[in-house]
Design a protein around this motif. Structure first.
Motif, short mmCIF file in Angstrom:
data_model
loop_
_atom_site.label_atom_id
_atom_site.label_comp_id
_atom_site.label_asym_id
_atom_site.label_seq_id
_atom_site.Cartn_x
_atom_site.Cartn_y
_atom_site.Cartn_z
N LEU A 1 7.15 5.60 0.05
CA LEU A 1 6.11 5.44 1.07
C LEU A 1 5.45 4.06 1.00
N GLN A 2 5.87 3.26 0.05
CA GLN A 2 5.27 1.93 -0.12
C GLN A 2 5.55 1.04 1.09
N LYS A 3 4.51 0.34 1.55
CA LYS A 3 4.64 -0.55 2.71
C LYS A 3 3.96 -1.89 2.42
N PRO A 4 4.53 -2.98 2.95
CA PRO A 4 3.83 -4.26 2.84
C PRO A 4 2.69 -4.30 3.86
N VAL A 5 1.71 -5.14 3.62
CA VAL A 5 0.60 -5.26 4.56
C VAL A 5 0.65 -6.61 5.27
N LEU A 6 0.11 -6.62 6.47
CA LEU A 6 -0.01 -7.85 7.24
C LEU A 6 -1.38 -8.48 7.00
N PRO A 7 -1.52 -9.78 7.23
CA PRO A 7 -2.83 -10.42 7.07
C PRO A 7 -3.92 -9.72 7.88
N ALA A 8 -3.56 -9.24 9.09
CA ALA A 8 -4.55 -8.57 9.95
C ALA A 8 -5.07 -7.29 9.31
N PHE A 9 -4.25 -6.63 8.51
CA PHE A 9 -4.68 -5.39 7.85
C PHE A 9 -5.77 -5.71 6.83
N ILE B 1 0.84 -1.19 0.00
CA ILE B 1 0.00 0.00 0.00
C ILE B 1 0.88 1.25 0.00
N VAL B 2 0.33 2.31 -0.57
CA VAL B 2 0.98 3.63 -0.54
C VAL B 2 -0.09 4.63 -0.14
N LYS B 3 0.03 5.19 1.05
CA LYS B 3 -0.93 6.18 1.49
C LYS B 3 -0.42 7.58 1.21
N PHE B 4 -1.29 8.40 0.66
CA PHE B 4 -0.90 9.76 0.31
C PHE B 4 -0.68 10.59 1.57
N PRO B 5 0.44 11.32 1.65
CA PRO B 5 0.72 12.14 2.85
C PRO B 5 -0.25 13.32 2.93
N GLU B 6 -0.68 13.63 4.13
CA GLU B 6 -1.64 14.72 4.29
C GLU B 6 -0.98 16.08 4.11
N TRP B 7 0.32 16.18 4.42
CA TRP B 7 1.05 17.43 4.24
C TRP B 7 2.39 17.13 3.61
N GLU B 8 2.88 18.05 2.80
CA GLU B 8 4.18 17.90 2.17
C GLU B 8 4.99 19.18 2.36
#
Length: 320
Positions: free
Chosen positions: A207-215, A173-180
């Motif tokens: 900003l890319q992150k792996p996800v866990l099964p719980a996510f 996932i890549v979440k867009f930053p709220e402020w830059e």
């Protein structure tokens, strides 16, 4: 890598970003929109000045860009506007068509029925393709933000991944930053991926992150709860995606109307609501809420929009 976004604008921008900045800048086709709050037509000088400004901006963006590489066939956009309307369907169908037709009704130059049918057909075809490729072991990267449509898209898509039994190790996932923050101490805020230009996408890859099964499980569970509630609208409040009433944004609209004289341009109100409050909603939704105020007798139509303009390009009058 399969890329998933939740608007047509973001999809198109990301596809262009794959080769944006390669070679020498050759110029291109772009649109320039100029308007005055009092409704005056822009002069030729204003139009030419705006064109030169945009051309220079595009050239600099091209020269500074880092091409992402890749194949456009790896990018899938699901612009289903899931924050609005009935979400009880397991896959996009008639109820989603009804919601999108309602939103497209503001644009006279668009055959809303045909356009929406094509959107839904393409979405279902793309879902089939993504499922097949994910089942074959391909990785997926999902771009989302706190924008209600993109947050809904994330939860909806995670629900599908759970149904498809996709291994969490394939999902990023890549979440867009709220402020830059930028050089010179400048701060900027964008609300969603559709606002990102082709030359900017490479800045967010870190900003890319792996996800866990719980996510995946948590998002899927939350989406099932939202489907069960099936409210007319969903919004992000304090970082949480929740079911809300259709009138939740009305106070912002009424606040801007109160600042106007008895007669005012509806499009001006919509622009102020979108620009000032950054609520993550569309011009179509604000226009629909203003339409409800007209039906309730709070506003009157003084002059209709030109035939080739969206219906909200009209003059309204306060009734109470």
């Amino acid at each position: 890598m399969i890329d998933i976004v939740f608007s047509d604008s973001a999809c198109g921008s990301l596809k262009i970003a794959q080769h944006y900045g390669e070679g020498k800048y050759r110029g291109g086709v772009f649109s320039v929109f100029i308007s005055h709050e009092d409704g005056r037509e822009p002069t030729e000088e204003e139009i030419e000045a705006a064109k030169r400004k945009v051309e220079e901006k595009e050239r600099l963006a091209w020269e500074r860009a880092t091409p992402l590489g890749g194949n456009p066939k790896d990018i899938f956009g699901f612009g289903l506007v899931l924050s609005i309307g009935d979400i009880s369907e397991n896959h996009p169908g008639d109820k989603r068509i009804q919601t999108l037709e309602r939103l497209y009704g503001n644009f006279p130059n668009i055959d809303g029925h045909q356009t929406v049918r094509e959107i839904i057909e393409r979405a279902n075809e793309d879902l089939k393709t993504v499922r097949e490729r994910a089942s074959a072991g391909e990785s997926l990267r999902i771009w989302y933000s706190s924008n209600p449509d993109e947050m809904c898209g994330l939860y909806w898509f995670m629900g599908l991944l759970e149904q498809w039994n996709v291994d969490s190790g394939q999902v990023f996932i890549v979440k867009f930053p709220e402020w830059e923050a930028f050089e010179g101490g400048n701060i900027a805020r964008k609300s969603c991926w559709s606002e990102v230009t082709p030359g900017e996408w490479h800045q967010y890859l870190n900003l890319q992150k792996p996800v866990l099964p719980a996510f995946i499980e948590g998002c899927a569970y939350h989406w099932r709860e939202l489907k069960r509630e099936n409210s007319p609208l969903r919004a992000v409040l304090n970082g949480q995606l929740v079911s809300v009433s259709e009138s939740i944004y009305d106070d912002f609209i009424l606040r801007e109307i109160a600042e106007e004289t008895d007669e005012f341009y509806e499009a001006k109100i919509i622009g102020h609501v979108l620009g000032k409050y950054q609520l993550g909603i569309s011009d179509s939704w604000v226009a629909l809420r203003i339409e409800e105020m007209i039906h309730a007798g709070k506003l009157e139509v003084v002059a209709a929009a030109a035939k080739d303009m969206p219906t909200y390009h009209r003059i309204l009058k306060k009734s109470i």
